[in-house]
Scaffold this motif. Structure first.
Motif, short mmCIF file in Angstrom:
data_model
loop_
_atom_site.label_atom_id
_atom_site.label_comp_id
_atom_site.label_asym_id
_atom_site.label_seq_id
_atom_site.Cartn_x
_atom_site.Cartn_y
_atom_site.Cartn_z
N GLN A 161 -56.80 133.58 2.47
CA GLN A 161 -58.38 132.86 2.56
C GLN A 161 -58.14 131.44 2.92
O GLN A 161 -59.24 131.06 3.84
CB GLN A 161 -58.76 133.25 1.01
N GLU A 204 -61.69 128.27 10.46
CA GLU A 204 -62.85 128.19 10.78
C GLU A 204 -63.34 126.46 10.80
O GLU A 204 -64.12 126.47 11.73
CB GLU A 204 -63.90 128.68 9.41
N ALA A 250 -67.24 125.27 6.48
CA ALA A 250 -65.92 125.40 6.35
C ALA A 250 -65.01 124.53 5.56
O ALA A 250 -64.21 125.01 4.82
CB ALA A 250 -65.29 125.24 7.94
N ALA A 262 -59.97 129.74 6.31
CA ALA A 262 -60.92 128.65 6.22
C ALA A 262 -60.77 127.42 7.13
O ALA A 262 -61.66 126.74 7.66
CB ALA A 262 -61.28 128.48 4.60
N HIS A 286 -65.42 126.09 2.27
CA HIS A 286 -64.91 127.35 2.14
C HIS A 286 -63.45 126.95 1.81
O HIS A 286 -62.63 127.57 1.00
CB HIS A 286 -64.74 128.23 3.27
#
Length: 103
Positions: free
Chosen positions: A31, A38, A56, A35, A59
């Motif tokens: 994850q 991103e 981002a 991120a 996140h």
């Protein structure tokens, strides 16, 4: 848990806790990597700290926070398996790991 002289039952319990933790840690690391991707994409798009980059970063921070929380819960769950004397030694090891300088 090295050096704590765990019983066979404690070793089994700790192994099960570790397995769950490593699976969750792997998911959280993925994850965080997504991120970060991103964030990289947002920066490459307009090279500013605009809305997409800010989202981002949020996140990334959320993923890191969840990873830290999962790690703390893992440490506490392992601690619950230990005897009071083992807990004292474990607590010292945890503290040493937390205050150790970054490599």
């Amino acid at each position: 848990t090295n050096g704590l002289n765990l019983t066979a039952d404690q070793k089994k319990q700790v192994s099960e806790i570790e397995d769950r933790y490593y699976q969750k840690r792997g998911l959280l690391r993925n994850q965080i990597a997504e991120a970060n991707m991103e964030l990289a994409d947002a920066l490459m798009t307009d090279m500013s700290f605009g809305r997409e980059a800010q989202n981002a970063v949020t996140h990334v921070q959320e993923g890191l926070g969840e990873l830290q929380k999962a790690t703390i819960l893992y440490v506490l769950e392992v601690r619950d398996v230990l005897t009071p004397d083992q807990q004292k030694a474990y607590d010292r090891k945890v503290r040493e790991a937390l205050v150790a300088p970054e490599p």
